[in-house]
Design a protein around this motif. Structure first.
Motif, PDB file in Angstrom:
ATOM      1  N   LEU A  73       0.818  -1.213   0.000  1.00 59.90           N
ATOM      2  CA  LEU A  73       0.000   0.000   0.000  1.00 59.90           C
ATOM      3  C   LEU A  73       0.853   1.265   0.000  1.00 59.90           C
ATOM      4  O   LEU A  73       0.441   2.303  -0.523  1.00 59.90           O
ATOM      5  N   GLY A  74       2.043   1.191   0.575  1.00 58.85           N
ATOM      6  CA  GLY A  74       2.910   2.357   0.597  1.00 58.85           C
ATOM      7  C   GLY A  74       3.336   2.805  -0.788  1.00 58.85           C
ATOM      8  O   GLY A  74       3.715   3.964  -0.991  1.00 58.85           O
ATOM      9  N   ALA A  75       3.272   1.896  -1.755  1.00 59.17           N
ATOM     10  CA  ALA A  75       3.673   2.227  -3.128  1.00 59.17           C
ATOM     11  C   ALA A  75       2.522   2.782  -3.960  1.00 59.17           C
ATOM     12  O   ALA A  75       2.725   3.188  -5.103  1.00 59.17           O
ATOM     13  N   LEU A  76       1.308   2.803  -3.382  1.00 63.72           N
ATOM     14  CA  LEU A  76       0.159   3.320  -4.120  1.00 63.72           C
ATOM     15  C   LEU A  76       0.224   4.838  -4.236  1.00 63.72           C
ATOM     16  O   LEU A  76       0.665   5.526  -3.311  1.00 63.72           O
ATOM     17  N   ASN A  77      -0.242   5.340  -5.358  1.00 62.01           N
ATOM     18  CA  ASN A  77      -0.313   6.782  -5.589  1.00 62.01           C
ATOM     19  C   ASN A  77      -1.665   7.115  -6.201  1.00 62.01           C
ATOM     20  O   ASN A  77      -2.438   6.212  -6.558  1.00 62.01           O
ATOM     21  N   VAL A  78      -1.960   8.395  -6.303  1.00 64.54           N
ATOM     22  CA  VAL A  78      -3.203   8.818  -6.957  1.00 64.54           C
ATOM     23  C   VAL A  78      -3.228   8.246  -8.369  1.00 64.54           C
ATOM     24  O   VAL A  78      -2.255   8.340  -9.115  1.00 64.54           O
ATOM     25  N   GLY A  79      -4.338   7.603  -8.695  1.00 62.84           N
ATOM     26  CA  GLY A  79      -4.475   6.960  -9.994  1.00 62.84           C
ATOM     27  C   GLY A  79      -4.243   5.465  -9.970  1.00 62.84           C
ATOM     28  O   GLY A  79      -4.582   4.770 -10.941  1.00 62.84           O
ATOM     29  N   SER A  80      -3.670   4.945  -8.882  1.00 61.03           N
ATOM     30  CA  SER A  80      -3.453   3.499  -8.786  1.00 61.03           C
ATOM     31  C   SER A  80      -4.787   2.765  -8.770  1.00 61.03           C
ATOM     32  O   SER A  80      -5.747   3.189  -8.112  1.00 61.03           O
ATOM     33  N   VAL A  81      -4.842   1.650  -9.501  1.00 62.49           N
ATOM     34  CA  VAL A  81      -6.043   0.812  -9.544  1.00 62.49           C
ATOM     35  C   VAL A  81      -5.907  -0.271  -8.483  1.00 62.49           C
ATOM     36  O   VAL A  81      -4.861  -0.921  -8.367  1.00 62.49           O
ATOM     37  N   VAL A  82      -6.970  -0.476  -7.697  1.00 64.36           N
ATOM     38  CA  VAL A  82      -6.912  -1.412  -6.575  1.00 64.36           C
ATOM     39  C   VAL A  82      -8.112  -2.358  -6.587  1.00 64.36           C
ATOM     40  O   VAL A  82      -9.203  -2.009  -7.062  1.00 64.36           O
ATOM     41  N   ASN A  83      -7.886  -3.547  -6.046  1.00 66.02           N
ATOM     42  CA  ASN A  83      -8.964  -4.526  -5.868  1.00 66.02           C
ATOM     43  C   ASN A  83      -9.723  -4.216  -4.593  1.00 66.02           C
ATOM     44  O   ASN A  83      -9.112  -3.969  -3.546  1.00 66.02           O
ATOM     45  N   LEU A  84     -11.057  -4.246  -4.660  1.00 61.11           N
ATOM     46  CA  LEU A  84     -11.888  -3.929  -3.502  1.00 61.11           C
ATOM     47  C   LEU A  84     -12.856  -5.063  -3.209  1.00 61.11           C
ATOM     48  O   LEU A  84     -13.434  -5.661  -4.115  1.00 61.11           O
ATOM     49  N   GLU A  85     -13.033  -5.333  -1.906  1.00 61.32           N
ATOM     50  CA  GLU A  85     -14.023  -6.321  -1.463  1.00 61.32           C
ATOM     51  C   GLU A  85     -14.557  -5.916  -0.101  1.00 61.32           C
ATOM     52  O   GLU A  85     -13.779  -5.581   0.805  1.00 61.32           O
ATOM     53  N   ARG A  86     -15.869  -5.950   0.041  1.00 58.55           N
ATOM     54  CA  ARG A  86     -16.481  -5.720   1.347  1.00 58.55           C
ATOM     55  C   ARG A  86     -16.336  -6.957   2.210  1.00 58.55           C
ATOM     56  O   ARG A  86     -16.174  -8.074   1.707  1.00 58.55           O
ATOM     57  N   ALA A  87     -16.419  -6.770   3.523  1.00 61.22           N
ATOM     58  CA  ALA A  87     -16.376  -7.911   4.435  1.00 61.22           C
ATOM     59  C   ALA A  87     -17.519  -8.870   4.120  1.00 61.22           C
ATOM     60  O   ALA A  87     -18.614  -8.452   3.729  1.00 61.22           O
ATOM     61  N   ALA A  88     -17.259 -10.158   4.278  1.00 59.65           N
ATOM     62  CA  ALA A  88     -18.259 -11.176   3.968  1.00 59.65           C
ATOM     63  C   ALA A  88     -19.392 -11.150   4.987  1.00 59.65           C
ATOM     64  O   ALA A  88     -19.179 -10.902   6.177  1.00 59.65           O
ATOM     65  N   ALA A  89     -20.601 -11.384   4.512  1.00 60.72           N
ATOM     66  CA  ALA A  89     -21.758 -11.537   5.389  1.00 60.72           C
ATOM     67  C   ALA A  89     -21.915 -13.016   5.734  1.00 60.72           C
ATOM     68  O   ALA A  89     -21.575 -13.901   4.939  1.00 60.72           O
ATOM     69  N   LEU A  90     -22.419 -13.307   6.918  1.00 59.77           N
ATOM     70  CA  LEU A  90     -22.529 -14.693   7.367  1.00 59.77           C
ATOM     71  C   LEU A  90     -23.473 -15.516   6.494  1.00 59.77           C
ATOM     72  O   LEU A  90     -23.355 -16.734   6.431  1.00 59.77           O
ATOM     73  N   ASN A  91     -24.403 -14.850   5.811  1.00 58.26           N
ATOM     74  CA  ASN A  91     -25.372 -15.583   4.985  1.00 58.26           C
ATOM     75  C   ASN A  91     -24.976 -15.630   3.517  1.00 58.26           C
ATOM     76  O   ASN A  91     -25.772 -15.999   2.663  1.00 58.26           O
ATOM     77  N   SER A  92     -23.716 -15.224   3.211  1.00 62.13           N
ATOM     78  CA  SER A  92     -23.293 -15.207   1.811  1.00 62.13           C
ATOM     79  C   SER A  92     -22.536 -16.481   1.469  1.00 62.13           C
ATOM     80  O   SER A  92     -22.044 -17.194   2.345  1.00 62.13           O
ATOM     81  N   ARG A  93     -22.438 -16.775   0.170  1.00 57.94           N
ATOM     82  CA  ARG A  93     -21.674 -17.923  -0.284  1.00 57.94           C
ATOM     83  C   ARG A  93     -20.177 -17.637  -0.134  1.00 57.94           C
ATOM     84  O   ARG A  93     -19.728 -16.515  -0.331  1.00 57.94           O
ATOM     85  N   LEU A  94     -19.423 -18.675   0.189  1.00 55.83           N
ATOM     86  CA  LEU A  94     -17.975 -18.551   0.293  1.00 55.83           C
ATOM     87  C   LEU A  94     -17.376 -18.975  -1.033  1.00 55.83           C
ATOM     88  O   LEU A  94     -17.047 -20.129  -1.261  1.00 55.83           O
ATOM     89  N   GLY A  95     -17.261 -18.010  -1.959  1.00 59.85           N
ATOM     90  CA  GLY A  95     -16.816 -18.337  -3.305  1.00 59.85           C
ATOM     91  C   GLY A  95     -15.329 -18.596  -3.404  1.00 59.85           C
ATOM     92  O   GLY A  95     -14.875 -19.327  -4.284  1.00 59.85           O
ATOM     93  N   GLY A  96     -14.529 -18.003  -2.513  1.00 62.11           N
ATOM     94  CA  GLY A  96     -13.083 -18.192  -2.562  1.00 62.11           C
ATOM     95  C   GLY A  96     -12.626 -19.063  -1.412  1.00 62.11           C
ATOM     96  O   GLY A  96     -12.910 -20.255  -1.370  1.00 62.11           O
ATOM     97  N   HIS A  97     -11.915 -18.459  -0.444  1.00 62.76           N
ATOM     98  CA  HIS A  97     -11.547 -19.156   0.787  1.00 62.76           C
ATOM     99  C   HIS A  97     -11.510 -18.116   1.902  1.00 62.76           C
ATOM    100  O   HIS A  97     -11.700 -16.926   1.653  1.00 62.76           O
ATOM    101  N   LEU A  98     -11.318 -18.565   3.137  1.00 66.22           N
ATOM    102  CA  LEU A  98     -11.326 -17.636   4.253  1.00 66.22           C
ATOM    103  C   LEU A  98     -10.088 -16.742   4.205  1.00 66.22           C
ATOM    104  O   LEU A  98      -8.958 -17.227   4.288  1.00 66.22           O
TER     105      LEU A  98
END
Length: 201
Positions: A73-98
């Motif tokens: 994160l220290g290397a990020l600058n304005v304009g950097s593209v980042v992956n975003l994910e909200r915290a998982a909900a208990l009633n959601s499918r676990l599509g990846g892993h914990l």
């Protein structure tokens, strides 16, 4: 807790460098749509806490020095593209892993080998976490839940490879990453618990 399934590509729209931390403003309309103060959002696999919501399209988060030092994160600058994910909900499918959103180390992209229907990406594997990574096991790269397709050692040390399908290349920042770019790595937490139990055995 997260699942490693990226919901949205966001963008760093502001970065304020403070004496021992930084404050990022991240544009991501989807993950911000229901966000509030204190919520958790993973940015390139790092769990950050929402400080403020801006115009329902962006959020701010404070990043302490330790996180800046231990992640990319220290290397990020304005304009950097980042992956975003909200915290998982208990009633959601676990599509990846914990995924905890706690980065274990950073690697760097060593090579990219395109194929007709996928691309093989080789990533340097830091020695302190290499023992936790196994072939066909799970690893998180910049917040993306991926399967390790192979492991190896070359002149620079340990590495692992992942095979990226077109969807991953299109919908995550790994599709844009270049050889030499740093990436955040989080190993499967189960491996660390097993090791701890054996040591205390």
């Amino acid at each position: 807790m997260f699942t490693g399934i990226v919901e949205e590509l966001g963008e760093i729209v502001a970065k304020d460098d403070l004496s021992d931390s930084a404050r990022f403003t991240v544009r991501g309309p989807l993950v911000t749509s229901d966000a509030g103060h204190g919520d958790s959002i993973a940015v390139n696999g790092v769990c950050l806490t929402v400080v403020d919501v801006v115009d329902n399209t962006s959020f701010t988060a404070d990043v302490m020095k330790e996180t800046l030092d231990r992640s990319s994160l220290g290397a990020l600058n304005v304009g950097s593209v980042v992956n975003l994910e909200r915290a998982a909900a208990l009633n959601s499918r676990l599509g990846g892993h914990l995924v905890q959103g706690h980065v274990d180390g950073t690697g760097r992209i060593l090579s990219r080998t395109p194929s007709e229907h996928w691309e093989i990406v080789r990533v340097a594997l830091p020695d302190p976490i290499a023992r936790y990574v196994v072939e066909k096991g799970s690893i998180t790269v910049d917040g993306i839940s991926l399967t390790v397709s192979s492991l190896g050692v070359d002149d620079s040390g340990d590495y692992f490879e992942v095979s990226l399908i077109p969807t991953t290349l299109e919908l995550t920042n790994l599709g844009r990453a270049k050889v030499g770019d740093p990436v955040n790595l989080e190993v499967d937490v189960i491996a660390k618990y097993v090791e701890r139990l054996q040591l205390r055995g």
